[in-house]
Write a protein that holds these residues in place. Structure first.
Motif, PDB file in Angstrom:
ATOM      1  N   THR A 182     -73.990  74.928  36.861  1.00 35.90           N
ATOM      2  CA  THR A 182     -75.338  75.504  36.844  1.00 35.90           C
ATOM      3  C   THR A 182     -76.242  74.831  37.866  1.00 35.90           C
ATOM      4  N   ARG A 196     -75.183  75.833  41.521  1.00 31.35           N
ATOM      5  CA  ARG A 196     -75.582  77.191  41.902  1.00 31.35           C
ATOM      6  C   ARG A 196     -77.098  77.335  42.010  1.00 31.35           C
ATOM      7  N   SER A 221     -83.483  80.188  38.942  1.00 35.42           N
ATOM      8  CA  SER A 221     -82.092  79.860  38.645  1.00 35.42           C
ATOM      9  C   SER A 221     -81.665  80.429  37.296  1.00 35.42           C
ATOM     10  N   GLN A 247     -78.761  83.251  37.308  1.00 32.66           N
ATOM     11  CA  GLN A 247     -77.487  82.899  36.672  1.00 32.66           C
ATOM     12  C   GLN A 247     -77.359  83.431  35.242  1.00 32.66           C
TER      13      GLN A 247
END
Length: 313
Positions: A46, A49, A191, A195
């Motif tokens: 996580t 990315r 984010s 994600q």
């Protein structure tokens, strides 16, 4: 020992970086099975990315030996988890990773930087002091069962239109900037949305943003199955901030219930005394605690009048 090479993390590094992270923390904490550390949570993938250029690996003889991640919160920089394979402890790997991380902070021109570490480990505290970080107040990682459904008025960022999302992010930036100049959580908000790690919860008062919370939900995020992890949350400063904070906590619990989650996890620095007391009053209990280290040695936004959740892990 051969040369330690520090480079940007690549997608192919993720399995080994994750393995080392679990092994390192599990070994340090003395777990019977070190690899069980953090269960089905995912800190490595996580955070990579979220901002690939800010993810670093240490390499020795062509093999990954450790990793670290920098988080860019506008004028504030946070790093971690910094982990090194136990075979290479006390051999300069962490120091080299930190040198590169400080370079990232310098590029970002952060005004305040911080980290969470083990209060009982003089080795960790001493290492970070070499880079200008100094221990201040404890940070409590707290949790409570989702045991009641709140009648909360909340907006979910994921359900907004593109234009509304831009407006919401700008409003969040203005709110946090009023707490500490330049503090900006847009990367965390983006984010989580990109994600699909959870959602950002927004609360309003008279049409104006009263507070927001970035939440990770369940396995494969920065928490494990059944949990809602409030990574960052804050209420608008000024008169009524305690009440707005309570309303935001209501919204987080309502959101967690809607997702079928059983517990809320949230960290709070004990220098934010009002927020800490409010959470205790709502039956949050401390599971683990560590020390927040700051560079420079000043409060930043860890002040008594600030109603804010985070833990810098």
């Amino acid at each position: 020992m051969t040369e330690i090479v520090i480079r940007q993390m690549q997608e192919g590094d993720l399995p080994e970086a994750d393995r080392i992270m679990r092994l390192a923390f599990g070994t340090f904490l003395g777990l019977p099975d070190p690899m069980s550390f953090s269960g089905d949570a995912d800190y490595i993938g996580t955070r990579y990315r979220a901002d690939p250029p800010a993810a670093l690996v240490a390499e020795i003889d062509g093999k990954v030996a450790g990793s670290n991640f920098a988080l860019h919160w506008g004028s504030v920089g946070v790093f971690g988890p910094l982990t090194v394979h136990p075979d290479f402890w006390d051999r300069g790997v962490a120091r080299r990773l930190l040198e590169e991380t400080m370079g990232i902070f310098a590029k970002w021109q952060v005004k305040h930087a911080g980290l969470f570490t083990f209060a009982q480990s003089s080795k960790h505290v001493h290492l970070y002091q070499k880079f200008g970080f100094w221990p201040r107040f404890l940070t409590s990682i707290m949790s409570k069962p989702v045991d009641r459904v709140m009648d909360a008025n909340l907006v979910r960022y994921s359900e907004l239109s593109a234009a509304e999302k831009e407006q919401a992010v700008e409003a969040c930036k203005n709110l946090t900037g009023g707490i500490y100049g330049g503090l900006d959580l847009r990367k965390e908000i983006h984010s989580i949305d990109k994600q699909r790690l959870g959602d950002t919860i927004l609360t309003y008062d008279g049409g104006s943003l009263a507070g927001f919370a970035t939440c990770h939900c369940g396995a494969g995020t920065e928490t494990s199955s059944g949990n809602c992890y409030v990574k960052f949350a804050t209420a608008l400063s000024g008169p009524g901030s305690a009440e707005r904070f309570d309303g935001l906590l209501d919204a987080c619990e309502s959101f967690a219930h809607s997702q079928g989650l059983s517990h809320i996890i949230a960290g709070v620095n004990t220098a934010r005394h009002g927020a800490y007391r409010n959470m205790i009053a709502r039956k949050f209990r401390t599971d683990i605690q560590g020390i927040a280290m700051h560079r420079p040695n000043e409060p930043g936004y860890n002040r008594e009048d600030v109603y804010l959740i985070d833990d810098w892990r």
